[in-house]
Write a protein that holds these residues in place. Sequence first.
Motif, mmCIF file in Angstrom:
data_model
loop_
_atom_site.group_PDB
_atom_site.id
_atom_site.type_symbol
_atom_site.label_atom_id
_atom_site.label_comp_id
_atom_site.label_asym_id
_atom_site.label_seq_id
_atom_site.Cartn_x
_atom_site.Cartn_y
_atom_site.Cartn_z
ATOM 1 N N LYS A 16 5.534 5.752 -10.837
ATOM 2 C CA LYS A 16 5.236 5.879 -9.229
ATOM 3 C C LYS A 16 6.975 6.043 -8.467
ATOM 4 O O LYS A 16 7.569 5.239 -8.534
ATOM 5 N N ILE A 25 15.432 -4.222 -5.473
ATOM 6 C CA ILE A 25 15.662 -5.202 -4.360
ATOM 7 C C ILE A 25 15.405 -6.430 -4.959
ATOM 8 O O ILE A 25 15.970 -7.595 -4.303
ATOM 9 N N ILE A 72 2.847 -4.288 -8.203
ATOM 10 C CA ILE A 72 1.697 -3.902 -8.453
ATOM 11 C C ILE A 72 1.777 -2.897 -9.667
ATOM 12 O O ILE A 72 0.780 -2.752 -10.647
ATOM 13 N N MET B 144 9.384 -2.234 2.093
ATOM 14 C CA MET B 144 9.228 -2.763 0.646
ATOM 15 C C MET B 144 9.413 -4.072 0.092
ATOM 16 O O MET B 144 8.667 -4.752 -0.387
ATOM 17 N N PRO B 145 10.598 -5.013 0.750
ATOM 18 C CA PRO B 145 10.628 -6.074 0.272
ATOM 19 C C PRO B 145 9.767 -7.126 0.932
ATOM 20 O O PRO B 145 9.419 -8.186 0.460
ATOM 21 N N LYS B 148 3.100 -6.414 -0.328
ATOM 22 C CA LYS B 148 2.314 -6.699 -1.524
ATOM 23 C C LYS B 148 2.463 -5.281 -2.000
ATOM 24 O O LYS B 148 2.678 -5.119 -3.414
ATOM 25 N N TRP B 149 2.212 -4.321 -1.431
ATOM 26 C CA TRP B 149 2.104 -3.016 -1.958
ATOM 27 C C TRP B 149 2.255 -2.031 -0.732
ATOM 28 O O TRP B 149 1.922 -2.310 0.327
ATOM 29 N N ASN B 150 2.771 -0.985 -1.111
ATOM 30 C CA ASN B 150 2.765 0.276 0.003
ATOM 31 C C ASN B 150 2.537 1.440 -0.738
ATOM 32 O O ASN B 150 3.043 1.602 -1.827
ATOM 33 N N PHE B 151 2.363 2.558 0.065
ATOM 34 C CA PHE B 151 2.046 3.904 -0.312
ATOM 35 C C PHE B 151 2.104 4.898 0.813
ATOM 36 O O PHE B 151 1.797 4.564 1.972
ATOM 37 N N ILE B 169 -6.167 -4.446 -3.358
ATOM 38 C CA ILE B 169 -4.593 -5.053 -3.401
ATOM 39 C C ILE B 169 -4.434 -6.205 -2.570
ATOM 40 O O ILE B 169 -4.069 -7.141 -2.641
ATOM 41 N N ARG B 174 -3.532 -13.382 -4.963
ATOM 42 C CA ARG B 174 -3.058 -14.047 -3.964
ATOM 43 C C ARG B 174 -2.763 -12.994 -2.858
ATOM 44 O O ARG B 174 -2.027 -11.882 -3.026
#
Lengths: 181, 582
Positions: A16, A25, A72, B144-145, B148-151, B169, B174
């Motif tokens: 990905k 990070i 993930i 990003m930090p 939990k998830w990104n896109f 997600i 959690r």
Amino acid sequence: MEKKELFTISALTENKAGLLNAVTIIFTRRKLNIESINVSETEVEGVSRYTIVVYASQHQAELVVKQINRLIEVLAAFLYRNEDIYYQELAMFKLPTEVFLNGNTIEAIVRNNGARILVIEEDHIVIEKTGHRDEIKALHTHLKPFGVLEFVRSGRIAISKSKRKTDSFLRELEAENINNL
Amino acid sequence: METLVKDSNKQPKPSVKGATPVKVTGSEAIILSLLSEGVNEVFGYPGGAIMPLYDELYKYNQQLTHYLMRHEQGAVHAAQGFSRVSGKVGVCIATSGPGATNLITGIADAQVDSTPLVCITGQVPSQLLGTSGFQEIDIIGISMPVVKWNFQVTSAHEIPEALAKAFYIAASGRPGPVLIDITKDAQFGELEFSYQKCEGLRSYKPVPKLDISAVGRAATLINQSQKPMILCGHGVLLSKAGKALKSLAEKADIPVASTLLGLSAFPPTHPLNVGMLGMHGNYGPNIKTNEADLLIAVGMRFDDRVTGKLESYAKQAKVIHIEIDQSELNKNVQADVAVLADAQQALQAITTLVQANKHTSWLAEFEACNAIENQKVNQPELYPTQGAIKMAEVVRMLSEKTKGKAILVTDVGQHQMIANRYYQFNSCNASVTSGGLGTMGFALPAAFGAGVGDVKRQVIAIAGDGGIQMTIQELGAIAQYKVPVKIIVLNNNFLGMVRQWQQLFFDKRYAATELVNPNFVAIAKGYGLQAKGINQRQDLDSALNELLASKASYFLEIKVEREENVFPMVPSGASVSEIRLA
């Protein structure tokens, strides 16, 4: 202060864009320097392997691996000490072609250090060495007096000593997920 | 080339519009995906790069209500408040650039307080990515930090799958915030829409398989323990494990202490409830942490505000840590038995193996501590007879008048600690507060969201005079949508918690903590809200009655004692056993 040592983290991930950033990070946040990092494809299409070398305490290294596992797209991340893995680095040394004028010395150094001569051009040659870091360092020391024009070394790549196959491991992960639904 | 990972479940599912795929625009696909996930309310703020989506929101306004907040931070906090009281995924929408960056504080807050969110941001057209186009920002990199998830979606056909993954997600395991960045051309583009809910990803195991041997070892430790204590965290609420926790506590007769975010999971009047943990928690649970022989930590993460100095935290005790997030296990406190599991599953399994027990003398020790705290701290705070109004008496009266049934949404600081110490939460998911991140300005917009998310319970926002001014513009949203949120500002003309630290640890050098405040009542009235200000004790009772009786939103400013301190207190860096009562 807990004792610091060199750890190798190996992670299998989905392929990905941006994941490399998410992984690094985790180190940045803890002000941990990554000694080396290598990302490559695996024998399974769409799955990448990260090999990261970090100098940290065991506790820190364990926390980092858990954080990587938490991402993930990470299929699994493992923490290894040197004794748990086979690992190598690759180095290339560029020297002037005149080094051959000193008789067989260079040839002997290459042979004794298990290196090889990659190319011989009119004005330069390239010596390639695969091995552990101290072996590459040793070769570097031998070659230095001859005038190393350029030196480059790759990050570590590693493979665990366990017999597990990546694709059967992935099948297990997929099966587990279905069982958990 | 990046593609979304195909999920294992391949059979087609009917879309909201029917079984056959329909040709729609990307924006309409976003709306249809939200509807497929059962979303009926979203909070947001429009702007250039998200306009195609807003155009569809206009068309679908019968099925999907959009609440226009006054700042994107307000939108994300509202989504958090909505989620925390309803248990559903909160959704917020913002445009690219500053709209997106304004979400970050709330996203970070949701990440640390495990709140499921789906944040949708607009992005410049894909051909402008990386060119520093107008209102272009790398929100994927920035967030990003803290997600939990990104896109990033750059093509319309990716939308249903990206959103399906986002909801899955955000809500599973959690919970946490997910950000989906959608370029403008993807919103304008067309696709054949059909929606398939995400039911699993091979790289993500939200609910770990319960380890039966760990359950057995945990039960053995509980059976052997003479002085056990349960630490009830947010995870108990998130996994709806309140009942299971109560069964275990009652069967083995174990005192239950809660973290700030675990409050309202265990009934306040239950004889085994020994109060709140942490820096401003109760005396008993803090002192007894270092005397217990067993800590049973459930769905909590041993935050430093709970543990104080780690080197002297519960060194004598064995620790059972039940937690769904593997990265929290053995992070701050080494567990003797780590149970990587959903709290409810683990508690139920453990309870069946636990023997009925009595810990009468151990519980009596908590009673004794409670009596000390009650006499030295609580009584004078709760029932003052002279001087200015105290925050604690306001909270006590609110608690009595609402019978503990209201949702309390608090900001950050002294009032937050006092409200959560003294309000007797009689329903679950009733304390909405910014715990881990400590975000001032959280309360007002989060209360708006809570009011949208739960129309049955009374929602009361309590904020200080500092925090309210960070997001005071959301009074506009409250007025516009007539969300009947009650707002109490406890005004001491100070950034009270910082002032308290300055008094105690910086020799009273009150650097930048005194506030010259506006006329809050006039501001609230300016927004068209009913509002009142009081500063006398004799007016408190009737003012609170008026506030609670109001059908509409109501703003009450209460001038309180200027230099009040919150006690008990575990000073920063001190051990929990060094808790101070004054």
